[in-house]
Design a protein around this motif. Structure first.
Motif, PDB file in Angstrom:
ATOM      1  N   PRO A 132       0.826  -1.212   0.000  1.00 54.14           N
ATOM      2  CA  PRO A 132       0.000   0.000   0.000  1.00 54.14           C
ATOM      3  C   PRO A 132       0.856   1.256   0.000  1.00 54.14           C
ATOM      4  O   PRO A 132       2.017   1.234   0.407  1.00 54.14           O
ATOM      5  N   SER A 133       0.293   2.342  -0.453  1.00 54.41           N
ATOM      6  CA  SER A 133       0.980   3.630  -0.384  1.00 54.41           C
ATOM      7  C   SER A 133       0.811   4.201   1.017  1.00 54.41           C
ATOM      8  O   SER A 133      -0.304   4.439   1.475  1.00 54.41           O
ATOM      9  N   LEU A 134       1.925   4.381   1.702  1.00 54.18           N
ATOM     10  CA  LEU A 134       1.895   4.842   3.087  1.00 54.18           C
ATOM     11  C   LEU A 134       2.647   6.160   3.257  1.00 54.18           C
ATOM     12  O   LEU A 134       3.130   6.475   4.333  1.00 54.18           O
ATOM     13  N   VAL A 156       1.310   8.309   6.045  1.00 58.03           N
ATOM     14  CA  VAL A 156       1.214   7.694   7.368  1.00 58.03           C
ATOM     15  C   VAL A 156       2.572   7.785   8.042  1.00 58.03           C
ATOM     16  O   VAL A 156       3.598   7.422   7.466  1.00 58.03           O
ATOM     17  N   ALA A 157       2.592   8.241   9.279  1.00 59.27           N
ATOM     18  CA  ALA A 157       3.855   8.472   9.975  1.00 59.27           C
ATOM     19  C   ALA A 157       4.597   7.168  10.229  1.00 59.27           C
ATOM     20  O   ALA A 157       3.993   6.131  10.513  1.00 59.27           O
ATOM     21  N   PHE A 158       5.928   7.227  10.121  1.00 55.93           N
ATOM     22  CA  PHE A 158       6.792   6.107  10.485  1.00 55.93           C
ATOM     23  C   PHE A 158       6.656   5.853  11.985  1.00 55.93           C
ATOM     24  O   PHE A 158       6.537   6.800  12.761  1.00 55.93           O
ATOM     25  N   GLY A 173       3.957   3.901   8.728  1.00 58.21           N
ATOM     26  CA  GLY A 173       4.034   4.295   7.326  1.00 58.21           C
ATOM     27  C   GLY A 173       5.390   4.846   6.969  1.00 58.21           C
ATOM     28  O   GLY A 173       6.381   4.605   7.665  1.00 58.21           O
ATOM     29  N   ASP A 174       5.435   5.621   5.883  1.00 59.79           N
ATOM     30  CA  ASP A 174       6.708   6.104   5.354  1.00 59.79           C
ATOM     31  C   ASP A 174       6.929   7.598   5.542  1.00 59.79           C
ATOM     32  O   ASP A 174       7.936   8.142   5.098  1.00 59.79           O
ATOM     33  N   LYS A 175       5.987   8.286   6.175  1.00 65.18           N
ATOM     34  CA  LYS A 175       6.167   9.711   6.400  1.00 65.18           C
ATOM     35  C   LYS A 175       7.120   9.919   7.570  1.00 65.18           C
ATOM     36  O   LYS A 175       6.873   9.459   8.686  1.00 65.18           O
ATOM     37  N   ALA A 176       8.228  10.577   7.301  1.00 65.09           N
ATOM     38  CA  ALA A 176       9.228  10.793   8.350  1.00 65.09           C
ATOM     39  C   ALA A 176       9.887  12.152   8.136  1.00 65.09           C
ATOM     40  O   ALA A 176      10.350  12.459   7.037  1.00 65.09           O
ATOM     41  N   ASP A 177       9.901  12.936   9.161  1.00 66.94           N
ATOM     42  CA  ASP A 177      10.515  14.259   9.113  1.00 66.94           C
ATOM     43  C   ASP A 177      11.898  14.161   9.753  1.00 66.94           C
ATOM     44  O   ASP A 177      12.089  14.475  10.930  1.00 66.94           O
TER      45      ASP A 177
END
Length: 425
Positions: free
Chosen positions: A96-98, A101-103, A106-110
């Motif tokens: 899935p596209s993540l 979605v925050a790590f 998911g893969d959203k990471a700042d």
């Protein structure tokens, strides 16, 4: 040896290209660098048939076949391309596209490393600071659940990866922990190996725990698995046919076959090939967001779980977090209560020694090394694949690499440096 080298080229090229989406020129420079001495023709990628052919220069062609859900499999020497349809296969949903979605879910990471963190990452890739001529592919550092540092070699990224080598052993042990939680196995019971059911076979005394601790007492010589890894031999004939040369639990000896026998026991216990092939994905990978991980198999559908897992640094960070969090993921107990402590407890047959690594249940113990905090343990794979768990610092450190033969990444030195930058007193 030429045939084994051709098999190596076929399999590595197949996985690197079709699983990790990498180009042939870089695969030759990186994954196949240690094969240069054999002076083999470059492997041929068949994009349409999703195959790789590698020739040994003496008339033999090794063939590796890719299937989207399960990665690459090396065909046995007696098979041809017409036999690819005989390979076991399962269908899995696309990742899935993540992105939103925050790590770690998911893969959203700042990730905003400061000057010290950037300096540490640059040192990890400079081929000098943490081991002369070592080649780092990826670094991911998690502290208190947050991705605080990440960097990749050119040609790699968050969704492209590399072979775990023996870090796969820690993943296989985790599957056994899940099976124990599910009530499928008792780790203190004899391993369920059908090939050992003959009357008075002394190998029937080997338990799952003996295998987890590399203390089976079975014969092994070196890796003892090159024919299986790179020449198309099946797991069962490779792992179940060795004899007992020491009483179980009286001798520690690192052996790929001990790990492979764990998975042989799991398959026999499940007695359902489809359930077995889905087990790593349904029970572990997809439950913790490891959607870019493939556990590859032989031509008979046996996982080569001692070495042949392709994954990413972020997926390995998720795996490390599962252990850091005592087997709990998003409030759900994935591993048995106490399993992570068990994994980091020294095997009885390998006494601890100051200044040397110890061994637990398919994890290495690092806390006898200078400066490394108590309770630190790690997976470890050839060419520098590490998932290091540091409970006292609430930290996971992932390092993947393609270190040339004979070059060693200074893991303890990097752990200490990472703690200095990201850890707390």
């Amino acid at each position: 040896m030429q045939e084994v080298a051709a098999g190596y080229q076929a399999l590595f090229t197949c996985s690197a290209h079709f699983v990790a989406q990498r180009e042939l020129a870089d695969i030759i420079d990186v994954e196949l660098a240690d094969m240069a001495e054999f002076d083999l023709p470059p492997p041929e990628i068949d994009q349409q048939r999703q195959l790789v052919r590698a020739r040994d220069g003496k008339g033999f062609t090794a063939i590796a076949a890719y299937r989207p859900s399960v990665g690459c499999t090396l065909l046995p020497p007696t098979w041809t391309e017409a036999d690819v349809g005989r390979l076991p296969y399962i269908s899995l949903p696309a990742a899935p596209s993540l992105d939103s979605v925050a790590f770690p879910s998911g893969d959203k990471a700042d990730v905003k490393p400061d000057r010290q963190a950037r300096a540490l990452l640059n040192q990890a890739f400079d081929r000098q600071t943490f081991g002369e001529d070592t080649v780092t592919v990826g670094i991911a550092i998690v502290h208190k659940g947050k991705l605080v540092a990440e960097q990749y070699r050119k040609g790699f990224g968050i969704h492209s990866g590399y072979r775990t080598w023996s870090t796969a052993k820690s993943i296989s042990a985790t599957l056994m922990g899940i099976a124990a939680k599910d009530g499928l196995i008792d780790i203190n019971a004899p391993a369920n190996i059908p090939e050992w059911r003959f009357f008075n076979d002394p190998r029937q005394a080997i338990t799952y725990e003996h295998l987890l601790h590399m203390s089976s007492g079975l014969y092994s010589q070196g890796a003892n698995t090159n024919a299986m890894y790179f020449a198309g031999q099946d797991v069962i004939s490779a792992a179940t046919t060795t004899h007992l040369e020491a009483e179980p639990n009286t001798r520690w000896k690192y052996a790929n076959n001990d790990t492979l026998l764990l998975l042989r026991g799991l398959r026999a216990t499940l007695d359902d090939d489809l359930a077995y092939l889905r087990y790593p994905y349904d029970k572990l990978f997809h439950r913790i967001g490891m959607y870019h991980t493939r556990m590859e198999m032989d031509h008979q559908g046996n996982f080569i779980g001692s070495s042949q897992v392709y994954t990413t640094a972020r997926d390995l960070a998720r795996f490390g977090l599962l252990y850091l969090n005592k087997g709990i993921w998003e409030g759900q107990q994935i591993l048995p209560v106490g399993w992570t402590d068990y994994a980091a407890k020294a095997a009885p047959a390998l006494p601890r020694s100051p200044g040397k690594r110890g061994y637990g249940a398919q994890f290495w113990l690092l806390d006898s090394l200078p400066g490394v905090p108590a309770g630190t343990y790690t997976s470890a794979g050839n060419k520098g694949q590490f998932v290091t768990i540091i409970p006292s610092q609430e930290m996971v450190i992932v390092r993947t690499g393609v270190d040339p033969n004979g070059k060693t990444w200074a893991l303890d030195k990097f752990v200490n440096a990472a703690i200095e930058v990201f850890g707390e007193e």
